[in-house]
Scaffold this motif. Structure first.
Motif, PDB file in Angstrom:
ATOM      1  N   GLU A   1     -43.855 -12.151  14.593  1.00 12.68           N
ATOM      2  CA  GLU A   1     -43.999 -12.567  13.204  1.00 12.68           C
ATOM      3  C   GLU A   1     -42.711 -13.175  12.667  1.00 12.68           C
ATOM      4  O   GLU A   1     -42.734 -14.217  11.992  1.00 12.68           O
ATOM      5  N   GLU A   2     -41.579 -12.534  12.967  1.00  9.40           N
ATOM      6  CA  GLU A   2     -40.314 -13.029  12.426  1.00  9.40           C
ATOM      7  C   GLU A   2     -39.919 -14.370  13.038  1.00  9.40           C
ATOM      8  O   GLU A   2     -39.408 -15.253  12.335  1.00  9.40           O
ATOM      9  N   ILE A   3     -40.143 -14.549  14.312  1.00  6.77           N
ATOM     10  CA  ILE A   3     -39.783 -15.817  14.960  1.00  6.77           C
ATOM     11  C   ILE A   3     -40.606 -16.972  14.387  1.00  6.77           C
ATOM     12  O   ILE A   3     -40.119 -18.101  14.266  1.00  6.77           O
ATOM     13  N   ARG A   4     -41.840 -16.673  13.966  1.00  6.69           N
ATOM     14  CA  ARG A   4     -42.670 -17.705  13.331  1.00  6.69           C
ATOM     15  C   ARG A   4     -42.010 -18.249  12.065  1.00  6.69           C
ATOM     16  O   ARG A   4     -42.273 -19.392  11.661  1.00  6.69           O
ATOM     17  N   LYS A   5     -41.155 -17.449  11.450  1.00  5.94           N
ATOM     18  CA  LYS A   5     -40.527 -17.861  10.192  1.00  5.94           C
ATOM     19  C   LYS A   5     -39.473 -18.937  10.394  1.00  5.94           C
ATOM     20  O   LYS A   5     -38.960 -19.493   9.424  1.00  5.94           O
ATOM     21  N   TYR A   6     -39.132 -19.233  11.651  1.00 11.71           N
ATOM     22  CA  TYR A   6     -38.279 -20.395  11.910  1.00 11.71           C
ATOM     23  C   TYR A   6     -39.017 -21.681  11.541  1.00 11.71           C
ATOM     24  O   TYR A   6     -38.386 -22.711  11.299  1.00 11.71           O
ATOM     25  N   TYR A   7     -40.365 -21.627  11.525  1.00 13.84           N
ATOM     26  CA  TYR A   7     -41.148 -22.781  11.095  1.00 13.84           C
ATOM     27  C   TYR A   7     -41.173 -22.793   9.560  1.00 13.84           C
ATOM     28  O   TYR A   7     -41.750 -21.907   8.930  1.00 13.84           O
ATOM     29  N   LYS A   8     -40.563 -23.797   8.999  1.00 14.52           N
ATOM     30  CA  LYS A   8     -40.359 -23.833   7.553  1.00 14.52           C
ATOM     31  C   LYS A   8     -41.670 -23.741   6.778  1.00 14.52           C
ATOM     32  O   LYS A   8     -41.768 -23.026   5.773  1.00 14.52           O
ATOM     33  N   TRP A   9     -42.689 -24.434   7.244  1.00 16.83           N
ATOM     34  CA  TRP A   9     -43.965 -24.448   6.534  1.00 16.83           C
ATOM     35  C   TRP A   9     -44.564 -23.050   6.467  1.00 16.83           C
ATOM     36  O   TRP A   9     -45.167 -22.653   5.464  1.00 16.83           O
ATOM     37  N   TYR A  10     -44.422 -22.290   7.557  1.00 16.76           N
ATOM     38  CA  TYR A  10     -44.968 -20.933   7.584  1.00 16.76           C
ATOM     39  C   TYR A  10     -44.168 -20.019   6.657  1.00 16.76           C
ATOM     40  O   TYR A  10     -44.733 -19.208   5.913  1.00 16.76           O
ATOM     41  N   PHE A  11     -42.854 -20.152   6.706  1.00 21.34           N
ATOM     42  CA  PHE A  11     -41.956 -19.390   5.851  1.00 21.34           C
ATOM     43  C   PHE A  11     -42.348 -19.585   4.384  1.00 21.34           C
ATOM     44  O   PHE A  11     -42.513 -18.619   3.620  1.00 21.34           O
ATOM     45  N   ILE A  12     -42.534 -20.832   3.994  1.00 25.71           N
ATOM     46  CA  ILE A  12     -42.888 -21.148   2.615  1.00 25.71           C
ATOM     47  C   ILE A  12     -44.270 -20.601   2.261  1.00 25.71           C
ATOM     48  O   ILE A  12     -44.496 -20.102   1.147  1.00 25.71           O
ATOM     49  N   SER A  13     -45.203 -20.653   3.219  1.00 25.03           N
ATOM     50  CA  SER A  13     -46.571 -20.202   2.946  1.00 25.03           C
ATOM     51  C   SER A  13     -46.621 -18.722   2.575  1.00 25.03           C
ATOM     52  O   SER A  13     -47.470 -18.298   1.780  1.00 25.03           O
ATOM     53  N   LEU A  14     -45.707 -17.922   3.147  1.00 22.55           N
ATOM     54  CA  LEU A  14     -45.681 -16.494   2.828  1.00 22.55           C
ATOM     55  C   LEU A  14     -45.310 -16.282   1.367  1.00 22.55           C
ATOM     56  O   LEU A  14     -45.850 -15.386   0.699  1.00 22.55           O
ATOM     57  N   ALA A  15     -44.396 -17.080   0.867  1.00 22.98           N
ATOM     58  CA  ALA A  15     -44.011 -16.973  -0.535  1.00 22.98           C
ATOM     59  C   ALA A  15     -45.091 -17.538  -1.453  1.00 22.98           C
ATOM     60  O   ALA A  15     -45.352 -16.997  -2.538  1.00 22.98           O
ATOM     61  N   GLN A  16     -45.738 -18.609  -1.004  1.00 24.96           N
ATOM     62  CA  GLN A  16     -46.775 -19.242  -1.832  1.00 24.96           C
ATOM     63  C   GLN A  16     -47.899 -18.275  -2.178  1.00 24.96           C
ATOM     64  O   GLN A  16     -48.516 -18.393  -3.238  1.00 24.96           O
ATOM     65  N   SER A  17     -48.168 -17.314  -1.301  1.00 23.82           N
ATOM     66  CA  SER A  17     -49.288 -16.396  -1.526  1.00 23.82           C
ATOM     67  C   SER A  17     -49.060 -15.484  -2.726  1.00 23.82           C
ATOM     68  O   SER A  17     -49.999 -14.839  -3.199  1.00 23.82           O
ATOM     69  N   MET A  18     -47.824 -15.433  -3.245  1.00 24.79           N
ATOM     70  CA  MET A  18     -47.510 -14.518  -4.350  1.00 24.79           C
ATOM     71  C   MET A  18     -47.447 -15.211  -5.708  1.00 24.79           C
ATOM     72  O   MET A  18     -47.200 -14.559  -6.725  1.00 24.79           O
ATOM     73  N   VAL A  19     -47.624 -16.532  -5.714  1.00 22.92           N
ATOM     74  CA  VAL A  19     -47.574 -17.282  -6.972  1.00 22.92           C
ATOM     75  C   VAL A  19     -48.756 -18.238  -7.063  1.00 22.92           C
ATOM     76  O   VAL A  19     -49.381 -18.574  -6.053  1.00 22.92           O
ATOM     77  N   LYS A  20     -49.035 -18.668  -8.274  1.00 22.17           N
ATOM     78  CA  LYS A  20     -50.146 -19.583  -8.479  1.00 22.17           C
ATOM     79  C   LYS A  20     -49.808 -20.999  -8.038  1.00 22.17           C
ATOM     80  O   LYS A  20     -50.666 -21.728  -7.533  1.00 22.17           O
ATOM     81  N   ARG A  21     -48.549 -21.356  -8.259  1.00 20.10           N
ATOM     82  CA  ARG A  21     -48.163 -22.732  -7.898  1.00 20.10           C
ATOM     83  C   ARG A  21     -46.666 -22.767  -7.594  1.00 20.10           C
ATOM     84  O   ARG A  21     -45.856 -22.119  -8.270  1.00 20.10           O
TER      85      ARG A  21
END
Length: 397
Positions: free
Chosen positions: A311-331
């Motif tokens: 899971e942590e190594i996947r966070k080297y992919y910027k899009w995935y890293f950002i997607s985790l944060a996106q799930s906590m906000v509306k926009r």
């Protein structure tokens, strides 16, 4: 040979606050702080998020629980007295499903036991606090969570110590000891008592003195992405419900002391202790030792390390890293995350006998030396009362 009452190894927040506590007990004490770097707080203390935590993550019998609430109060008082930066922005811990609502209840219980000012609020109240937040039915609200500038605090504390007569020796790398003589790249120093606050190398120093023998350091790299589009899309810290079986809090939104927005951190297993990038601090011996233990953790899947690593190594992919944060906000604009801040390394202690990550601070020692191990988050928040505890219980005995 120069002689001191106390020699402190490491000039991060714990080393600095330890000296401050000693001077509070014995003003005439002669203290030397050694550091292999050219200045203070060059590792975890100067690279952390700057969040002052509120004490609801930690089990009631832990040192972290004992000192977080008091530590946050003491740190806020210090920065206000010194005119340093403070952003009292608060924190929301959001849920994504029914299971996580149960975890919120556990966090509330822990917070109440630890004296933390926390409460559960519904979605409507959460939206009043942060219109951009997204949560499932309820979330945990911590109004006392705040942000400071850790480098500014450490620089101020160093100035205070110099004014009190504490001496500093930088570019001074610890190389060993003989009795209570500390051997360094700048010569030998004798101390009545040695206090080890060496962070990433605290286990190595402790073992030279016969302590911390069942531990080794497993470093984890923390990356943050800064949101440069604006400072207004998020106004409070927004955290996910963490996995309470490990010490990591998950990717979250942080509001910095000057109002910037960033997401992180990762907890990527590092290959050596100062593995900030592909070259810095490289040590083949460290890589071999750490790879041995990480391989062992992977093969045995201790504390679910295998899925954690994937899971942590996947966070080297910027899009995935950002997607985790996106799930906590509306926009939030994914294109607004344009730069990484300086990476940090978590000096996480591993118990070699149980293959488990140590969750709490560890202090070992005797009448000649004291060793602070596993001083990880929320060590910055806890620094003042924790250091006073060490001084009262271990130093002046």
């Amino acid at each position: 040979m120069q002689k001191y009452d106390f020699i402190i190894i490491g000039s991060g927040i714990i080393g600095l606050s330890m000296a401050h506590s000693i001077k509070g007990r014995k003003l005439e004490a002669r203290i030397l702080i050694l550091d292999k770097e050219p200045g203070e707080a060059r590792h975890a203390s100067g690279r952390n998020s700057g969040v002052l935590h509120s004490g609801f993550y930690y089990t009631a019998d832990s040192l972290k629980a004992k000192f977080t609430v008091e530590g946050a109060r003491a740190m806020k008082a210090y920065v206000k007295a010194k005119g340093l930066g403070l952003n009292q922005c608060g924190k929301l811990v959001v849920a994504q499903n029914e299971h996580e609502l149960g975890q919120l209840d556990e966090l509330l219980r822990r917070g109440q036991r630890n004296g933390s000012n926390v409460r559960l609020i519904d979605e409507a109240e959460a939206l009043d606090i942060e219109p951009n937040v997204k949560t499932f039915k309820r979330c945990l609200y911590s109004p006392d969570t705040a942000s400071i500038d850790p480098k500014e605090v450490c620089a101020s504390l160093k100035k205070d110590l110099i004014d009190l007569g504490v001496e500093f020796s930088y570019d001074t790398k610890y190389s060993g000891r003989s009795m209570n003589v500390v051997q360094t790249s700048q010569g030998d120093f004798e101390g009545g008592k040695i206090i080890n606050c060496a962070g990433l190398y605290a286990d190595r120093v402790a073992q030279d003195f016969g302590f911390g023998m069942k531990y080794t350091m497993i470093p984890f790299k923390g990356l943050y992405l800064k949101y440069t589009k604006n400072k207004s899309d998020v106004s409070v810290n927004i955290y996910p419900v963490p996995n309470l079986k490990n010490p990591f809090l998950g990717v979250h939104f942080t509001k910095t002391v000057d109002g910037d927005i960033k997401i992180g951190p990762t907890a990527i297993p590092a290959l050596w202790r100062e593995n900030y990038d592909a070259k810095s601090g490289f040590s083949f011996n460290e890589m071999a030792e750490i790879s041995f233990y990480e391989s062992k953790l992977y093969l045995t899947n201790a504390f679910n390390f295998r899925s954690l690593a994937h899971e942590e190594i996947r966070k080297y992919y910027k899009w995935y890293f950002i997607s985790l944060a996106q799930s906590m906000v509306k926009r939030i604009d994914p294109q607004g995350f344009t730069e990484y801040t300086r990476p940090g390394i978590r000096a996480q202690l591993l118990d070699k006998t149980t293959l488990s990550l140590v969750q709490d601070f560890v202090v070992e020692g005797d009448h000649k030396s004291i060793h602070v191990l596993n001083a990880v988050s929320p060590a910055f928040t806890c620094a003042f009362p924790f250091s006073q505890y060490v001084v009262d219980r271990y130093v002046f005995i």
